[in-house]
Design a protein around this motif. Structure first.
Motif, PDB file in Angstrom:
ATOM      1  N   ALA A  19       0.813  -1.224   0.000  1.00  0.00           N
ATOM      2  CA  ALA A  19       0.000   0.000   0.000  1.00  0.00           C
ATOM      3  C   ALA A  19       0.840   1.265   0.000  1.00  0.00           C
ATOM      4  O   ALA A  19       0.294   2.360  -0.169  1.00  0.00           O
ATOM      5  N   LEU A  51       1.563  -1.665   9.308  1.00  0.00           N
ATOM      6  CA  LEU A  51       1.763  -0.318   8.773  1.00  0.00           C
ATOM      7  C   LEU A  51       3.227   0.065   8.927  1.00  0.00           C
ATOM      8  O   LEU A  51       3.618   0.788   9.854  1.00  0.00           O
ATOM      9  N   VAL A  56       3.577   4.625   5.911  1.00  0.00           N
ATOM     10  CA  VAL A  56       2.990   5.777   6.590  1.00  0.00           C
ATOM     11  C   VAL A  56       3.438   7.080   5.925  1.00  0.00           C
ATOM     12  O   VAL A  56       2.659   8.034   5.808  1.00  0.00           O
ATOM     13  N   LEU A  59       1.349   7.457   2.967  1.00  0.00           N
ATOM     14  CA  LEU A  59      -0.002   7.803   3.398  1.00  0.00           C
ATOM     15  C   LEU A  59      -0.126   9.308   3.643  1.00  0.00           C
ATOM     16  O   LEU A  59      -1.107   9.947   3.225  1.00  0.00           O
ATOM     17  N   TYR A  71      -8.099  10.034   6.764  1.00  0.00           N
ATOM     18  CA  TYR A  71      -7.009   9.099   6.474  1.00  0.00           C
ATOM     19  C   TYR A  71      -7.507   7.684   6.173  1.00  0.00           C
ATOM     20  O   TYR A  71      -6.858   6.946   5.421  1.00  0.00           O
ATOM     21  N   ARG A  72      -8.637   7.281   6.707  1.00  0.00           N
ATOM     22  CA  ARG A  72      -9.209   5.986   6.329  1.00  0.00           C
ATOM     23  C   ARG A  72      -9.596   6.000   4.854  1.00  0.00           C
ATOM     24  O   ARG A  72      -9.382   5.012   4.135  1.00  0.00           O
ATOM     25  N   TRP A  75      -6.475   5.864   2.769  1.00  0.00           N
ATOM     26  CA  TRP A  75      -5.994   4.477   2.705  1.00  0.00           C
ATOM     27  C   TRP A  75      -6.770   3.695   1.647  1.00  0.00           C
ATOM     28  O   TRP A  75      -6.186   2.915   0.884  1.00  0.00           O
ATOM     29  N   LEU A  78      -5.322   4.348  -1.688  1.00  0.00           N
ATOM     30  CA  LEU A  78      -4.039   3.681  -1.917  1.00  0.00           C
ATOM     31  C   LEU A  78      -4.203   2.214  -2.288  1.00  0.00           C
ATOM     32  O   LEU A  78      -3.391   1.663  -3.040  1.00  0.00           O
ATOM     33  N   ASP A  89      -6.345  -3.610   6.621  1.00  0.00           N
ATOM     34  CA  ASP A  89      -7.501  -2.722   6.737  1.00  0.00           C
ATOM     35  C   ASP A  89      -7.437  -2.048   8.108  1.00  0.00           C
ATOM     36  O   ASP A  89      -8.187  -2.386   9.023  1.00  0.00           O
ATOM     37  N   LEU A  95      -4.129   4.072  12.274  1.00  0.00           N
ATOM     38  CA  LEU A  95      -3.503   5.058  11.388  1.00  0.00           C
ATOM     39  C   LEU A  95      -2.968   6.246  12.184  1.00  0.00           C
ATOM     40  O   LEU A  95      -1.886   6.770  11.882  1.00  0.00           O
TER      41      LEU A  95
END
Length: 451
Positions: A19, A51, A56, A59, A71-72, A75, A78, A89, A95
């Protein structure tokens, strides 16, 4: 009915690192660069989690490209192109904790690696008589209204008692030709632009020509700028008393400010449109003393490029952020987000210059920042162009979109400064304000009267 099936191959990092990408922009911010920055700042994870630190960082960068998403949701962008892969997930809490573990140091170090003038073959478009024109100025950015942020960034005072959100002051040093970020600093709004400009002198080598408005004409700051070896072109107040030591043939004259020899140019600029004419007087200070090599009228025309930084701030605050307040609710988070924002802006500008460089003679001004931004977002959701073969196409899908949707050549246009959106409905009452933009012609006359 005939049917066609399209099979698409996506190449990403393995395992929990899948990711961690920025779509095609990953080529400008590759895995190895992020890993080196994490190692240098001692933020590499001790064990590989769901993560990892590298993920990160990506992200946070992707969060600037999707400023309207939490941020969810970032994600989800991504991993949208990674269907079929066992990707994590994470919850909102996971996060948040990952961002806190990372801290601001890796983003600062990454910005230091990426900042600087963009490499371009369009020398005529970015240099002026062998000098690289730069511009310095500041702007205000609103941050989230949280107790932690209020302890660091206070609310800006105004006539109504204070702004709705805490604010920070960002000052940047940009190239005029490509609007690349040379350096940037930010502080609470109580820190002035002059104080920040003194810190930005660290990034002013010889061969640069710095453009600035009247706020930066303080004697001690002029001395600090010239001590770096850079040259200056700064506007100053017309009523400022400056002794004339010698008149030059082009109408300019020599003076001294705090022991520094300078040349003063006074000019009257007239702008004519279908709505009428507007005339204003300008006084410029420059360290370029040779009137033959640097004619006064040419310097007056060049000074107009100071407004390039206003366009850059519009791209940062309006095009990328969409006028939104920064997400972060802690000072460390604000530090992360500001540096991530500057990094994303810089790599988009680099991708745009790479695209225009592929066509000899094409001015970087013709590239559309909005087009590049939307193309970069599409590449992230498709997880496209992350890892390439040994032959790297500098143009890529983002560059192709930019070249397909070029802006027209710049025209001379005029628009009076005004409040475009009233803070209160009561301010909209009264005479109708003309908000149109007009095509214009300009004339420049150097004033030769003795000061």
């Amino acid at each position: 009915m005939d049917e066609i099936a399209i099979a698409r191959t996506v190449t990403v990092a393995a395992g929990p690192f899948a990711a961690g990408h920025l779509g095609e922009l990953t080529r400008l911010v590759p895995f190895e660069m992020i890993d080196d920055v994490l190692a240098a700042t001692r933020r590499t994870q001790r064990r590989v989690r769901l993560l990892p630190a590298r993920v990160v960082v990506y992200l946070l960068l992707a969060g600037c490209l999707f400023a309207d998403c939490g941020y969810r949701q970032v994600w989800a962008k991504l991993v949208a192109g990674l269907r079929g892969l066992p990707v994590a997930d994470p919850s909102d809490s996971a996060l948040r904790q990952a961002r806190q573990r990372l801290g601001p140091a890796p983003l600062r170090a990454l910005f230091d690696l990426l900042r600087g003038p963009a490499a371009t073959s369009a020398v005529a478009a970015v240099r002026w008589r062998g000098l690289l024109p730069l511009v310095v100025d500041g702007t205000m950015i609103a941050v989230a209204d949280s107790p932690a942020n209020l302890g660091r960034y206070g609310k800006h005072r105004c006539n109504n008692g204070g702004s709705g959100y805490p604010t920070l002051r960002l000052s940047a040093l940009l190239t005029c030709g490509t609007r690349s970020v040379i350096d940037a600093v930010f502080d609470p709004s109580t820190t002035g632009e002059i104080t920040q400009a003194h810190r930005l002198t660290r990034s002013l080598p010889a061969g640069m020509l710095l453009l600035a408005d009247r706020n930066y004409a303080a004697a001690d700051l002029i001395g600090a700028f010239t001590a770096t070896g850079a040259d200056l072109l700064i506007r100053c107040k017309s009523g400022r008393k400056l002794p004339m030591t010698r008149r030059r043939r082009d109408g300019s004259w020599l003076s001294v400010i705090d022991g520094q020899p300078v040349r003063i140019i006074e000019a009257r600029i007239s702008i004519t449109t279908t709505a009428g004419s507007h005339t204003g007087d300008y006084r410029l200070i420059t360290t370029l003393l040779d009137p033959r090599r640097y004619p006064a009228a040419d310097l007056v025309r060049l000074y107009h490029q100071r407004w390039e930084i206003e366009t850059a701030y519009l791209e940062l605050k309006s095009t990328i952020l969409g006028g939104r307040v920064l997400r972060a609710r802690t000072p460390d988070g604000v530090d992360q987000e500001i540096h991530a924002l500057l990094i994303v802006y810089q790599v988009l500008r680099t991708a745009m210059v790479d695209a225009t460089d592929s066509r000899p003679g094409l001015d970087p001004d013709r590239a559309s920042f909005t087009t590049a931004l939307h193309a970069a977002r599409d590449q992230i959701t498709q997880a496209a162009g992350i890892i390439t073969n040994t032959v790297i196409d500098l143009v890529g899908a983002i560059g192709e979109r930019v070249l397909t949707d070029l802006l027209p050549d710049r025209r001379i246009r005029f628009k009076a400064r005004m409040i475009k959106r009233s803070n209160s409905r009561y301010q909209t009452r009264g005479p109708r304000i003309d908000r149109r933009t007009y095509k214009a012609t300009t004339s420049i006359d150097v004033i030769t009267n003795d000061p």
